[in-house]
Design an enzyme around this catalytic site. Structure first.
Site, short mmCIF file in Angstrom:
data_model
loop_
_atom_site.label_atom_id
_atom_site.label_comp_id
_atom_site.label_asym_id
_atom_site.label_seq_id
_atom_site.Cartn_x
_atom_site.Cartn_y
_atom_site.Cartn_z
N PRO A 23 0.83 -1.06 0.08
CA PRO A 23 0.12 -0.06 0.01
C PRO A 23 0.89 1.29 0.08
O PRO A 23 1.96 1.16 0.86
CB PRO A 23 -0.78 -0.10 1.39
N CYS A 25 0.40 5.42 -0.17
CA CYS A 25 -0.34 6.64 0.04
C CYS A 25 -0.21 7.48 -0.95
O CYS A 25 1.01 7.86 -1.60
CB CYS A 25 -0.27 7.29 1.27
N ALA A 57 -3.37 2.86 2.36
CA ALA A 57 -4.08 3.01 3.63
C ALA A 57 -5.23 3.95 3.47
O ALA A 57 -5.18 5.13 2.84
CB ALA A 57 -3.05 3.88 4.59
N GLN A 100 -5.96 -1.82 2.26
CA GLN A 100 -5.44 -1.38 3.73
C GLN A 100 -6.18 -0.43 4.42
O GLN A 100 -6.50 0.79 4.02
CB GLN A 100 -4.21 -1.02 3.76
N TYR A 182 0.67 4.45 13.39
CA TYR A 182 -0.38 5.06 13.22
C TYR A 182 -1.31 4.47 14.53
O TYR A 182 -0.76 3.54 15.33
CB TYR A 182 -1.27 4.64 11.92
N ARG A 230 -0.48 -5.59 9.12
CA ARG A 230 0.80 -4.99 8.74
C ARG A 230 1.35 -4.32 10.11
O ARG A 230 0.41 -3.76 10.65
CB ARG A 230 0.82 -4.11 7.73
N LEU A 301 13.67 -1.85 1.01
CA LEU A 301 14.84 -1.82 0.21
C LEU A 301 15.10 -3.46 -0.28
O LEU A 301 16.35 -3.51 -0.44
CB LEU A 301 15.95 -1.37 1.08
#
Length: 365
Positions: A23, A25, A57, A100, A182, A230, A301
């Protein structure tokens, strides 16, 4: 044979390969409503040949948005706008779609990144944020409101309502956002949760909200569809959320029927010290996979096909997720399949792009 391109089951949901589009944004919604940008963005990625595309999200309430530009799924208007996007994508793509669902908590009410990303005041269009405790993310920011028990019950109902809307929209998977500092992560971490009721203090108490939200969403979403979570496996701050607590959480989620766990890290505190480098989060996925035995997604990464192949082939994780890398190279799965001697799904309109010498790169079924 490439292990990265072998199928996998998430509960009862089959994925054609182990490449997940994480996901991301886009900060491009109109008061929570999806726009033409989302049709372009998701349509583009849905033709990439990955095994699963998870939509960014998506806030379960207006105050749960990170920014005024965040996608939402809290009423008929936001549902209808997203329906138009999903229908357009599904008309031409066979890739499974997930979404998500999340709430930003104290990290809400911020400007979009390319406008600075700082917390917005009321005069700038901001709003009162919520969290486990009245502790701001940055000392200079306005403190969030510590959630009452009534607000916690309302939050759970908002997640359920959004899950029901996601089902109607045709999403085949829901990922609960318990990472990156979050709201659900704010309840998990002792750095942000200093409550003295049954949602704070001990590890079971701090895990309670996420587990209750998972149970409620799982009950509201059809059994043949997948629900995962997640998490940030570490706050990268002494005394914060860490790998061992993540193992305990994953164990509890597995017992509740969680279909997979997507393992990131950080985002809770500006004091974090993250040792960035290739595969820097993969050891967390490896530990949870080994100790808990549930399907795991590694992220962070992971940029090269051989790197992704090694993670899956050696059993460090069951799947790999791409974010910035697939924005930079939206045909990454095609190129990975070419390097690893595998086949990948592509629309027939693009079959003639198959490079000379790579006959049968694209599946024609």
């Amino acid at each position: 044979m490439s292990q990265l391109f072998t199928p996998i089951m998430l509960g009862q949901l089959p994925l054609p390969n182990r490449i997940i589009i994480a996901p991301m944004c886009q900060y491009s919604a109109d008061n929570g409503k999806a726009t033409a940008w989302h049709t372009m963005h998701l349509g583009h990625l849905s033709l990439s040949g990955a095994g699963l595309l998870i939509v960014e999200a998506t806030a379960v309430s207006p105050e749960g948005r990170i920014s005024p530009g965040d996608l939402g799924l809290w009423d008929d208007a936001t549902e209808q706008a997203l329906a138009e996007v999903v229908q357009a994508v599904k008309k031409h793509a066979t890739m499974p779609l997930g979404i998500q669902l999340g709430h930003a908590g104290r990290k809400a009410s911020c400007a979009i990144p390319w406008e600075g990303g700082g917390q917005l005041s009321y005069e700038e269009g901001g709003w009162q944020t919520l969290s486990a405790s009245s502790l701001p993310f940055n000392p200079h920011e306005q403190a969030p409101q510590a959630m009452s028990l009534a607000q916690i019950e309302q939050l759970k109902a908002q997640f359920v309502a959004a899950a029901q809307r996601a089902d109607r929209l045709g999403f085949e998977l829901i990922e609960l956002h318990g990472a990156h500092g979050y709201l659900l992560h704010q309840f998990l971490s002792p750095l942000s949760n200093q409550r003295d009721d049954h949602y704070g203090g001990s590890l079971p108490n701090r895990m309670r909200l996420l587990l209750e939200v998972f149970n409620a969403v799982r009950a509201a979403f059809p059994v043949q569809k997948a629900v995962g979570v997640r998490i940030s496996a570490s706050d990268w701050v002494a005394g914060g959320w860490d790998e061992q607590q993540s193992v305990e959480l994953a164990t509890a989620l597995k017992a509740l029927g969680c279909d997979y766990i997507h393992i990131s890290s950080g985002g809770l505190s500006p004091q974090q010290q993250i040792p960035l480098g290739p595969n820097y989060q993969v050891p967390f996925a490896e530990t949870i996979k080994r100790k808990v035995g549930m399907p795991t997604i590694a992220v962070g990464l992971i940029t090269e096909p051989e790197q992704a192949e090694a993670i899956v082939a050696t059993g460090q994780a069951d799947m790999v997720a791409l974010a910035r890398g697939i924005l930079y190279n939206p045909r990454w799965p095609w190129h990975a399949a070419a390097k690893l001697g595998a086949k990948v799904q592509a629309p027939p309109q693009y079959w003639r792009s198959e490079p000379h010498g790579l006959k049968d790169l694209f599946k024609h079924d």
